[in-house]
Motif scaffolding. Structure first.
Motif, PDB file in Angstrom:
ATOM      1  N   ALA A  11       2.830  -2.537   4.341  1.00  0.00           N
ATOM      2  CA  ALA A  11       2.681  -2.061   2.960  1.00  0.00           C
ATOM      3  C   ALA A  11       1.776  -3.003   2.169  1.00  0.00           C
ATOM      4  CB  ALA A  11       4.047  -1.961   2.297  1.00  0.00           C
ATOM      5  N   GLN A  12       1.929  -4.307   2.409  1.00  0.00           N
ATOM      6  CA  GLN A  12       1.118  -5.286   1.681  1.00  0.00           C
ATOM      7  C   GLN A  12      -0.370  -5.123   1.999  1.00  0.00           C
ATOM      8  OE1 GLN A  12       3.352  -8.035   0.331  1.00  0.00           O
ATOM      9  NE2 GLN A  12       1.746  -8.575  -1.114  1.00  0.00           N
ATOM     10  N   ARG A  13      -0.686  -4.762   3.217  1.00  0.00           N
ATOM     11  CA  ARG A  13      -2.094  -4.542   3.585  1.00  0.00           C
ATOM     12  C   ARG A  13      -2.698  -3.392   2.773  1.00  0.00           C
ATOM     13  NH1 ARG A  13      -3.278  -7.731   7.805  1.00  0.00           N
ATOM     14  NH2 ARG A  13      -1.680  -8.173   9.387  1.00  0.00           N
ATOM     15  N   VAL A  14      -1.910  -2.360   2.543  1.00  0.00           N
ATOM     16  CA  VAL A  14      -2.392  -1.235   1.732  1.00  0.00           C
ATOM     17  C   VAL A  14      -2.588  -1.680   0.286  1.00  0.00           C
ATOM     18  CG1 VAL A  14      -1.893   1.096   0.923  1.00  0.00           C
ATOM     19  CG2 VAL A  14      -1.269   0.431   3.263  1.00  0.00           C
ATOM     20  N   LEU A  15      -1.630  -2.408  -0.258  1.00  0.00           N
ATOM     21  CA  LEU A  15      -1.738  -2.888  -1.634  1.00  0.00           C
ATOM     22  C   LEU A  15      -2.957  -3.783  -1.803  1.00  0.00           C
ATOM     23  CD1 LEU A  15       2.003  -3.834  -2.326  1.00  0.00           C
ATOM     24  CD2 LEU A  15       0.863  -1.655  -2.744  1.00  0.00           C
ATOM     25  N   GLU A  16      -3.176  -4.673  -0.835  1.00  0.00           N
ATOM     26  CA  GLU A  16      -4.329  -5.570  -0.888  1.00  0.00           C
ATOM     27  C   GLU A  16      -5.638  -4.783  -0.859  1.00  0.00           C
ATOM     28  OE1 GLU A  16      -6.108  -9.626  -0.442  1.00  0.00           O
ATOM     29  OE2 GLU A  16      -4.153  -8.868  -1.094  1.00  0.00           O
ATOM     30  N   ALA A  17      -5.686  -3.732  -0.035  1.00  0.00           N
ATOM     31  CA  ALA A  17      -6.898  -2.915   0.057  1.00  0.00           C
ATOM     32  C   ALA A  17      -7.163  -2.162  -1.245  1.00  0.00           C
ATOM     33  CB  ALA A  17      -6.776  -1.940   1.223  1.00  0.00           C
ATOM     34  N   ILE A  18      -6.100  -1.687  -1.898  1.00  0.00           N
ATOM     35  CA  ILE A  18      -6.272  -0.999  -3.185  1.00  0.00           C
ATOM     36  C   ILE A  18      -6.831  -1.961  -4.222  1.00  0.00           C
ATOM     37  CG2 ILE A  18      -5.018   0.078  -5.102  1.00  0.00           C
ATOM     38  CD1 ILE A  18      -3.121   1.286  -2.985  1.00  0.00           C
ATOM     39  N   GLU A  19      -6.309  -3.165  -4.255  1.00  0.00           N
ATOM     40  CA  GLU A  19      -6.796  -4.166  -5.207  1.00  0.00           C
ATOM     41  C   GLU A  19      -8.242  -4.546  -4.903  1.00  0.00           C
ATOM     42  OE1 GLU A  19      -4.767  -7.863  -7.605  1.00  0.00           O
ATOM     43  OE2 GLU A  19      -4.044  -7.371  -5.598  1.00  0.00           O
ATOM     44  N   ALA A  20      -8.562  -4.712  -3.621  1.00  0.00           N
ATOM     45  CA  ALA A  20      -9.932  -5.043  -3.232  1.00  0.00           C
ATOM     46  C   ALA A  20     -10.890  -3.914  -3.582  1.00  0.00           C
ATOM     47  CB  ALA A  20      -9.995  -5.342  -1.737  1.00  0.00           C
ATOM     48  N   SER A  21     -10.443  -2.676  -3.427  1.00  0.00           N
ATOM     49  CA  SER A  21     -11.278  -1.529  -3.764  1.00  0.00           C
ATOM     50  C   SER A  21     -11.601  -1.506  -5.248  1.00  0.00           C
ATOM     51  CB  SER A  21     -10.567  -0.236  -3.355  1.00  0.00           C
ATOM     52  OG  SER A  21     -11.269   0.891  -3.818  1.00  0.00           O
ATOM     53  N   ASP A  22     -10.611  -1.826  -6.076  1.00  0.00           N
ATOM     54  CA  ASP A  22     -10.850  -1.870  -7.523  1.00  0.00           C
ATOM     55  C   ASP A  22     -11.888  -2.935  -7.864  1.00  0.00           C
ATOM     56  OD1 ASP A  22     -10.031  -1.287 -10.397  1.00  0.00           O
ATOM     57  OD2 ASP A  22      -9.590  -3.430 -10.251  1.00  0.00           O
ATOM     58  N   GLU A  23     -11.788  -4.086  -7.213  1.00  0.00           N
ATOM     59  CA  GLU A  23     -12.731  -5.182  -7.491  1.00  0.00           C
ATOM     60  C   GLU A  23     -14.148  -4.828  -7.028  1.00  0.00           C
ATOM     61  OE1 GLU A  23     -11.030  -8.510  -5.520  1.00  0.00           O
ATOM     62  OE2 GLU A  23      -9.387  -8.759  -6.975  1.00  0.00           O
ATOM     63  N   LYS A  24     -14.246  -4.193  -5.858  1.00  0.00           N
ATOM     64  CA  LYS A  24     -15.556  -3.868  -5.284  1.00  0.00           C
ATOM     65  C   LYS A  24     -16.107  -2.541  -5.781  1.00  0.00           C
ATOM     66  CE  LYS A  24     -14.549  -6.291  -0.930  1.00  0.00           C
ATOM     67  NZ  LYS A  24     -14.395  -6.144   0.540  1.00  0.00           N
ATOM     68  N   ARG A  25     -15.232  -1.701  -6.350  1.00  0.00           N
ATOM     69  CA  ARG A  25     -15.590  -0.349  -6.796  1.00  0.00           C
ATOM     70  C   ARG A  25     -16.165   0.491  -5.650  1.00  0.00           C
ATOM     71  NH1 ARG A  25     -15.211   0.263 -12.237  1.00  0.00           N
ATOM     72  NH2 ARG A  25     -14.934  -1.655 -13.447  1.00  0.00           N
ATOM     73  N   GLU A  26     -15.461   0.416  -4.528  1.00  0.00           N
ATOM     74  CA  GLU A  26     -15.865   1.201  -3.360  1.00  0.00           C
ATOM     75  C   GLU A  26     -14.648   1.408  -2.452  1.00  0.00           C
ATOM     76  OE1 GLU A  26     -17.401  -2.410  -0.431  1.00  0.00           O
ATOM     77  OE2 GLU A  26     -18.844  -1.438  -1.763  1.00  0.00           O
ATOM     78  N   TRP A  27     -14.767   2.352  -1.502  1.00  0.00           N
ATOM     79  CA  TRP A  27     -13.732   2.565  -0.508  1.00  0.00           C
ATOM     80  C   TRP A  27     -13.570   1.309   0.342  1.00  0.00           C
ATOM     81  CZ3 TRP A  27     -10.513   6.765   0.461  1.00  0.00           C
ATOM     82  CH2 TRP A  27     -10.752   7.918  -0.292  1.00  0.00           C
ATOM     83  N   VAL A  28     -12.302   0.989   0.691  1.00  0.00           N
ATOM     84  CA  VAL A  28     -12.013  -0.177   1.509  1.00  0.00           C
ATOM     85  C   VAL A  28     -11.122   0.236   2.684  1.00  0.00           C
ATOM     86  CG1 VAL A  28     -10.758  -2.383   1.586  1.00  0.00           C
ATOM     87  CG2 VAL A  28     -12.227  -1.846  -0.374  1.00  0.00           C
ATOM     88  N   SER A  29     -11.489  -0.187   3.871  1.00  0.00           N
ATOM     89  CA  SER A  29     -10.668   0.095   5.056  1.00  0.00           C
ATOM     90  C   SER A  29      -9.446  -0.830   5.058  1.00  0.00           C
ATOM     91  CB  SER A  29     -11.482  -0.120   6.335  1.00  0.00           C
ATOM     92  OG  SER A  29     -12.537   0.808   6.411  1.00  0.00           O
ATOM     93  N   ILE A  30      -8.328  -0.327   5.567  1.00  0.00           N
ATOM     94  CA  ILE A  30      -7.101  -1.104   5.650  1.00  0.00           C
ATOM     95  C   ILE A  30      -7.067  -1.782   7.004  1.00  0.00           C
ATOM     96  CG2 ILE A  30      -4.585  -0.993   5.611  1.00  0.00           C
ATOM     97  CD1 ILE A  30      -4.951   1.584   3.896  1.00  0.00           C
ATOM     98  N   SER A  31      -7.112  -3.106   6.985  1.00  0.00           N
ATOM     99  CA  SER A  31      -7.175  -3.863   8.258  1.00  0.00           C
ATOM    100  C   SER A  31      -5.825  -3.940   8.919  1.00  0.00           C
ATOM    101  CB  SER A  31      -7.699  -5.267   7.980  1.00  0.00           C
ATOM    102  OG  SER A  31      -6.888  -5.931   7.042  1.00  0.00           O
TER     103      SER A  31
END
Length: 389
Positions: free
Chosen positions: A369-389
């Motif tokens: 779950a934390q990986r998804v949350l981190e990806a959502i936050e990273a997407s907001d910062e980058k303003r682009e789609w982010v893959s969930i590692s």
């Protein structure tokens, strides 16, 4: 065998779990015997009062003296104190149950999950909504294929307790202590429920990539009892688009500014053969639509004795509440601990099996779950789609 339980934290979640522990033997006769042994906190006077109220035999202001001296350790403190006590307990061979989100950051969650895997003792992340009878019923429908191929998934968690700009500052408004705001506090529950319900490969599979947006509406708040103002360094709300492994699409949303919503956690799942809807504010009900019956949504009251957990409580139609979910998850986790203590599972090679299979949601689920949350936050910062590692 009686399990001696040590609990860090005595406020909101401490009360919820202490209540659950006190009711186990009354309603779940096959649950292991539990002793509320020691309550851990910083303020000795407040701690003594809480121990009397919550039924603990002793108190401690140093968690290091507790983690290897109890049979089970519950970490119910603020997010920033999840990692070190939990890791220390695991290294001492003590099973650990930790509140969600697992940690303020992905790096700390990874450390915790690694420690849990290495320790080989039961470990759990407190996603209590998995244990709502209606959610368990929904899981059964999905596993039976009654909704067919999953196309759309929606999850939202709406509250309004911060709408007032004069609502006082708390640790939940601080990035260093909380990690994130509505994203971690509320979104973690939504992500876990969707992973639980449709995360299997034959349904939607895991979440693969996200596009996220975070927003803070009030930049500072008053400190209760003083003239001081403190900055709000976390999000007040988030939204995200999600792509699942099988191509299903999802939308996620949470807010502490949704005026009129007190605790509205809603899940919708739409498939080729039907759909379902669930709201925590009506947690005894599940709305189900079967496309071939052409009757629209039917409201199923999930309170029959044949429904998950319900046979332990009241006659059909006598509804359960939010607090019962904690009884259910404590029953499952402590039963796993007792089973592990009496007979350590072995794998085919004769070695001790890891405890990740003895209880779910485990630390591994908390990390996912934390990986998804981190990806959502990273997407907001980058303003682009982010893959969930």
């Amino acid at each position: 065998m009686t399990l001696e339980v040590g609990v860090l934290g005595y406020r909101f979640m401490g009360k919820a779990h202490a209540n659950a522990l006190s009711r186990l033997s009354m309603f779940f006769p096959d649950a292991p015997d539990v002793e509320r042994s020691v309550l851990v906190g910083r303020d000795e006077d407040a701690l003594s009062d809480a121990a009397d109220q919550l039924g603990f035999e002793s108190i401690a202001t140093d968690w290091e003296a507790v983690v290897d001296d109890v049979d089970v350790f519950y970490n119910l403190g603020p997010n920033h104190v999840h990692a070190e006590p939990s890791i220390a307990a695991l290294e001492a061979g003590t099973p650990v149950f930790c509140e969600k989100p697992l940690a303020p950051t992905l790096a700390e969650a990874e450390r915790m999950a690694d420690a849990a895997a290495e320790a080989g003792v039961p470990n759990g992340t407190a996603f209590n909504y998995r244990f709502v009878p209606a959610i368990q019923h929904a899981k059964g429908l999905l596993e039976a294929g009654e909704l067919g191929e999953i196309h759309h998934v929606r999850g939202r968690y709406l509250q309004d307790w911060l709408v007032d700009p004069e609502a006082p500052w708390s640790w939940r408004n601080d990035a260093e202590m909380a990690g994130s705001g509505a994203l971690g506090d509320l979104g973690a529950h939504t992500v876990d429920l969707l992973r639980f319900l449709v995360g299997d490969d034959d349904l939607a599979g895991e979440m693969e990539r996200v596009s996220g947006h975070l927003q803070t509406f009030v930049g500072e708040r008053p400190v209760d009892g003083s003239d001081e103002m403190r900055s709000v360094t976390v999000d007040d709300a988030y939204s995200a688009q999600v792509e699942f492994e099988n191509g299903a699409m999802g939308t996620l949303e949470a807010s502490r500014f949704a005026t009129g919503h007190k605790n509205d956690h809603t899940i919708e799942i739409h498939g080729s053969k039907g759909s379902l809807r669930f709201s925590l504010e009506r947690l005894n009900e599940l709305e189900v639509l079967r496309a071939d019956e052409n009757r629209g949504y039917e409201t199923v009251l999930v309170t029959d004795e044949s429904d998950p957990y319900v046979d332990h409580w009241w006659p059909p139609g006598h509804v359960l509440g939010w607090e019962h979910t904690f009884v259910h998850e404590n029953y499952e986790f402590l039963s796993a601990v007792a089973s592990e203590s009496s007979e350590t599972p072995r794998n085919e090679g004769g070695e001790t099996a890891g405890a990740g299979d003895t209880f779910e949601p485990s630390f591994a689920d908390g990390l996912a779950a934390q990986r998804v949350l981190e990806a959502i936050e990273a997407s907001d910062e980058k303003r682009e789609w982010v893959s969930i590692s």
